[in-house]
Motif scaffolding. Structure first.
Motif, PDB file in Angstrom:
ATOM      1  N   LEU A 150       0.858  -1.182   0.000  1.00  0.00           N
ATOM      2  CA  LEU A 150       0.000   0.000   0.000  1.00  0.00           C
ATOM      3  C   LEU A 150       0.899   1.238   0.000  1.00  0.00           C
ATOM      4  N   GLN A 151       0.944   1.926  -1.118  1.00  0.00           N
ATOM      5  CA  GLN A 151       1.872   3.044  -1.282  1.00  0.00           C
ATOM      6  C   GLN A 151       1.176   4.368  -0.951  1.00  0.00           C
ATOM      7  N   LEU A 152       1.120   4.644   0.337  1.00  0.00           N
ATOM      8  CA  LEU A 152       0.533   5.884   0.823  1.00  0.00           C
ATOM      9  C   LEU A 152       1.377   6.432   1.953  1.00  0.00           C
ATOM     10  N   VAL A 153       1.439   7.747   2.063  1.00  0.00           N
ATOM     11  CA  VAL A 153       2.144   8.384   3.171  1.00  0.00           C
ATOM     12  C   VAL A 153       1.099   8.758   4.220  1.00  0.00           C
ATOM     13  N   PRO A 154       1.147   8.155   5.403  1.00  0.00           N
ATOM     14  CA  PRO A 154       0.122   8.431   6.422  1.00  0.00           C
ATOM     15  C   PRO A 154       0.244   9.854   6.980  1.00  0.00           C
ATOM     16  N   THR A 155      -0.882  10.351   7.425  1.00  0.00           N
ATOM     17  CA  THR A 155      -0.916  11.582   8.212  1.00  0.00           C
ATOM     18  C   THR A 155      -0.927  11.174   9.680  1.00  0.00           C
ATOM     19  N   TRP A 156       0.087  11.576  10.422  1.00  0.00           N
ATOM     20  CA  TRP A 156       0.214  11.137  11.816  1.00  0.00           C
ATOM     21  C   TRP A 156      -0.488  12.115  12.745  1.00  0.00           C
ATOM     22  N   ARG A 157      -1.289  11.568  13.651  1.00  0.00           N
ATOM     23  CA  ARG A 157      -2.011  12.388  14.613  1.00  0.00           C
ATOM     24  C   ARG A 157      -1.691  11.913  16.025  1.00  0.00           C
ATOM     25  N   GLY A 158      -1.394  12.846  16.901  1.00  0.00           N
ATOM     26  CA  GLY A 158      -1.158  12.517  18.300  1.00  0.00           C
ATOM     27  C   GLY A 158      -2.465  12.557  19.077  1.00  0.00           C
ATOM     28  N   GLN A 159      -2.426  12.023  20.284  1.00  0.00           N
ATOM     29  CA  GLN A 159      -3.618  12.016  21.141  1.00  0.00           C
ATOM     30  C   GLN A 159      -3.476  13.011  22.295  1.00  0.00           C
ATOM     31  N   GLY A 160      -2.624  14.009  22.100  1.00  0.00           N
ATOM     32  CA  GLY A 160      -2.475  15.072  23.092  1.00  0.00           C
ATOM     33  C   GLY A 160      -3.521  16.140  22.901  1.00  0.00           C
ATOM     34  N   TRP A 161      -3.393  17.221  23.678  1.00  0.00           N
ATOM     35  CA  TRP A 161      -4.409  18.270  23.656  1.00  0.00           C
ATOM     36  C   TRP A 161      -4.523  18.910  22.282  1.00  0.00           C
ATOM     37  N   LYS A 162      -3.405  19.221  21.623  1.00  0.00           N
ATOM     38  CA  LYS A 162      -3.446  20.030  20.401  1.00  0.00           C
ATOM     39  C   LYS A 162      -4.183  19.320  19.268  1.00  0.00           C
ATOM     40  N   GLU A 163      -3.693  18.154  18.857  1.00  0.00           N
ATOM     41  CA  GLU A 163      -4.257  17.489  17.683  1.00  0.00           C
ATOM     42  C   GLU A 163      -5.563  16.776  17.994  1.00  0.00           C
ATOM     43  N   SER A 164      -5.637  16.122  19.159  1.00  0.00           N
ATOM     44  CA  SER A 164      -6.865  15.416  19.512  1.00  0.00           C
ATOM     45  C   SER A 164      -8.020  16.385  19.675  1.00  0.00           C
ATOM     46  N   ALA A 165      -7.769  17.554  20.280  1.00  0.00           N
ATOM     47  CA  ALA A 165      -8.835  18.534  20.484  1.00  0.00           C
ATOM     48  C   ALA A 165      -9.408  19.014  19.151  1.00  0.00           C
ATOM     49  N   GLU A 166      -8.537  19.211  18.160  1.00  0.00           N
ATOM     50  CA  GLU A 166      -9.031  19.636  16.841  1.00  0.00           C
ATOM     51  C   GLU A 166      -9.897  18.556  16.210  1.00  0.00           C
ATOM     52  N   ASP A 167      -9.437  17.292  16.271  1.00  0.00           N
ATOM     53  CA  ASP A 167     -10.209  16.194  15.687  1.00  0.00           C
ATOM     54  C   ASP A 167     -11.547  16.009  16.391  1.00  0.00           C
ATOM     55  N   VAL A 168     -11.540  16.134  17.724  1.00  0.00           N
ATOM     56  CA  VAL A 168     -12.783  15.997  18.491  1.00  0.00           C
ATOM     57  C   VAL A 168     -13.786  17.066  18.068  1.00  0.00           C
ATOM     58  N   GLU A 169     -13.324  18.302  17.934  1.00  0.00           N
ATOM     59  CA  GLU A 169     -14.228  19.393  17.566  1.00  0.00           C
ATOM     60  C   GLU A 169     -14.776  19.206  16.154  1.00  0.00           C
ATOM     61  N   ARG A 170     -13.926  18.784  15.223  1.00  0.00           N
ATOM     62  CA  ARG A 170     -14.397  18.555  13.853  1.00  0.00           C
ATOM     63  C   ARG A 170     -15.388  17.384  13.803  1.00  0.00           C
ATOM     64  N   PHE A 171     -15.122  16.338  14.572  1.00  0.00           N
ATOM     65  CA  PHE A 171     -16.042  15.197  14.639  1.00  0.00           C
ATOM     66  C   PHE A 171     -17.401  15.637  15.173  1.00  0.00           C
ATOM     67  N   ARG A 172     -17.396  16.405  16.247  1.00  0.00           N
ATOM     68  CA  ARG A 172     -18.661  16.870  16.823  1.00  0.00           C
ATOM     69  C   ARG A 172     -19.432  17.753  15.848  1.00  0.00           C
ATOM     70  N   GLN A 173     -18.734  18.618  15.126  1.00  0.00           N
ATOM     71  CA  GLN A 173     -19.416  19.485  14.160  1.00  0.00           C
ATOM     72  C   GLN A 173     -20.113  18.647  13.088  1.00  0.00           C
ATOM     73  N   PHE A 174     -19.414  17.655  12.547  1.00  0.00           N
ATOM     74  CA  PHE A 174     -20.011  16.800  11.522  1.00  0.00           C
ATOM     75  C   PHE A 174     -21.186  16.004  12.088  1.00  0.00           C
ATOM     76  N   ALA A 175     -21.056  15.536  13.338  1.00  0.00           N
ATOM     77  CA  ALA A 175     -22.135  14.759  13.948  1.00  0.00           C
ATOM     78  C   ALA A 175     -23.353  15.645  14.218  1.00  0.00           C
ATOM     79  N   PHE A 176     -23.135  16.847  14.741  1.00  0.00           N
ATOM     80  CA  PHE A 176     -24.240  17.739  15.051  1.00  0.00           C
ATOM     81  C   PHE A 176     -24.975  18.164  13.777  1.00  0.00           C
ATOM     82  N   GLU A 177     -24.240  18.307  12.687  1.00  0.00           N
ATOM     83  CA  GLU A 177     -24.853  18.688  11.406  1.00  0.00           C
ATOM     84  C   GLU A 177     -25.377  17.471  10.640  1.00  0.00           C
ATOM     85  N   ARG A 178     -25.261  16.285  11.252  1.00  0.00           N
ATOM     86  CA  ARG A 178     -25.709  15.023  10.647  1.00  0.00           C
ATOM     87  C   ARG A 178     -25.036  14.763   9.305  1.00  0.00           C
TER      88      ARG A 178
END
Length: 504
Positions: free
Chosen positions: A408-436
């Motif tokens: 599989l020839q792909l370059v992954p995007t690495w995400r940490g589970q600390g405050w900075k990156e996880s907080a952004e992903d959590v907020e984007r996930f919630r926005q998509f969920a709230f907007e269905r």
């Protein structure tokens, strides 16, 4: 006359001690009579009742305690009755109810009862040979030394603190065995399937009688069938009326958050946490994203991957942001087997159910085989091209090796589970969920992960994912949050049209 018949006749000779019906003769509802009959069958040592708030659980338990104290259930000499509660104040509610119920006894019988408030809440009965006593205990096993009850009531067991509550329950049930006593366990639902009260309801075992009245998860909070399912006494005039409950459900729906979660927990008797500040997403928000039929696979595909450590789950989420389609899979190593692992994690046969519907795979021996996991997930895509891989930095080198082995020839995007990156992903996930903008099939794997997933909030308000309990498996939720977060970023990158050449 059987103990159940004697108990029912005695209870219906008493008068309601408080509330709108105070002073009227008690009339047992059908579900209460059914429970008494089942609880007092010979050979039953533990009886559990779970029903919505206000259904008369504590009054029923207090009536049975008084019946046991007066010898209407068991005629053993020097009877000992125990009332267990989370706190002394909670136990005092049952004690006061017994005191109120006793006021409707004949005067000659009442004079044989002594009500003691200090140093311990206690009731003594000097009739029938004397030496009979009822004690109220808080949920601390140190108070349960030397007990030998013929009858015990554990009130609101689903809300006791885990360690102390388990210790007191064990002490009381083991002590009741000395005199073939019965233990009555009553409560609204606990917040999780892993709580001891939930396990008692789900896996009763020998000598245990269970009655649970819980609203189905797929019904709206204000649905009449849901309200009646969790409040069987409402139509018979016990507790809140159906109309009041429906109005309360509509208010909770309008407010959302902790108000709605509390209504589901206490009035619909569903196993949801009412601590909504810490959950990743509320059950109602997520149910709005569940659809009977998934939209098509269309547009760029983003994959979120969370590789577990030794003997833990790994998860893979596929997300198409153009249509909102979400697919989530998990994998465990083969040792231990799924049933043993489920018992260890406090979820019963939940993992086995996930495996049977194809949401959970078994790969590797003690650790999930990463190359095999990647190959299996790519195979499920049936040749659909992956636009982006978003992966947790944990086990980064192993994942890169797996990509090489699988071609599989792909370059992954690495995400940490600390405050900075996880907080952004959590907020984007919630926005998509709230907007269905997320469309997922009803998945036991994902529901289980989201139910155990909480967020830790720093002083700036940023939230990162964490486990709600030590044995929780939130990998599927983590993979989903990363996939949706990356899909959200891709969707937000507007492609600018090429500017036409200008001749000068």
């Amino acid at each position: 006359m059987t103990p159940a018949e004697s108990a029912c006749r005695f209870i219906e000779s008493l008068r309601v001690p408080e509330g709108a019906l105070a002073g009227q003769k008690i009339k047992l509802a059908d579900f209460q009579r059914e429970f008494i009959v089942g609880a007092l069958v010979p050979g039953i040592s533990i009886a559990a009742l779970s029903v919505g708030r206000g259904a008369g659980k504590t009054t029923l338990g207090a009536s049975l305690c008084l019946a046991a104290l007066l010898g209407k259930i068991d005629k053993q000499p020097r009877r000992e009755i125990v009332v267990g509660a989370k706190t002394r104040d909670q136990g005092a509610i049952a004690w006061r109810l017994i005191e109120g119920l006793a006021s409707s006894l004949p005067l000659k019988e009442r004079k044989l009862l002594t009500f003691v408030r200090a140093p311990r809440l206690q009731i003594r009965y000097e009739g029938d040979g004397g030496g009979h006593v009822l004690n109220v205990l808080a949920s601390d096993a140190r108070n349960a030394l030397g007990l030998s009850p013929v009858f015990a009531l554990l009130d609101e067991r689903g809300h006791w603190l885990d360690e102390r509550g388990d210790a007191l329950e064990a002490a009381v049930t083991s002590a009741a065995g000395k005199r073939q006593g019965r233990v009555l366990v009553i409560s609204t639902s606990a917040a999780t399937d892993s709580h001891a009260f939930s396990k008692l309801l789900d896996e009763p075992g020998e000598g245990v009688f269970v009655r649970e009245y819980r609203a189905p998860d797929d019904l709206a909070p204000d649905d009449l069938d849901a309200i009646r399912a969790a409040n069987p006494g409402a139509v018979e005039g016990i507790g809140s009326s159906v109309e009041w409950l429906q109005a309360a459900a509509r208010r909770a729906l309008a407010r959302g958050g902790s108000a709605l979660s509390s209504f589901r927990l206490f009035h619909l008797n569903q196993r949801v946490s009412h601590e909504s500040r810490a959950v990743l997403i509320s059950v109602d928000r997520w149910q709005a994203c569940e659809v009977p039929e998934l939209p098509p696979r269309q547009g760029p595909l983003t994959c979120g991957i969370d590789l577990g450590g030794s003997s833990s789950m790994s998860a893979w989420a596929n997300f198409w942001h153009e249509t909102g389609r979400l697919e989530v899979y998990g994998a465990f190593p083969s040792a231990p087997n799924l049933l043993d692992r489920g018992r260890s994690d406090g979820v019963g046969d939940r993992y086995q159910q996930m495996f049977e519907v194809g949401a959970l795979l078994m790969l590797g021996q003690q650790v999930v085989d990463v190359p095999a996991f990647v190959s299996a997930m790519v195979a499920k895509l049936g040749g659909y091209p992956i636009h982006s891989l978003c992966c947790d930095r944990f086990r980064q080198s192993e994942f890169l090796e797996a990509l090489t082995k699988t071609g599989l020839q792909l370059v992954p995007t690495w995400r940490g589970q600390g405050w900075k990156e996880s907080a952004e992903d959590v907020e984007r996930f919630r926005q998509f969920a709230f907007e269905r903008r997320i469309k997922a099939e009803r998945s036991l794997l994902l529901r289980s992960a989201l139910g155990d997933c909480v967020t830790l909030i720093d002083p700036t308000g940023a939230a990162k994912i964490a486990k709600g309990r030590s044995t929780a498996r939130v990998d599927a939720a983590t993979a989903t949050v990363m996939a949706v977060g990356e899909g959200s970023r891709i969707a937000g990158r507007v492609r600018k049209a090429a500017r036409p050449a200008l001749w000068v």
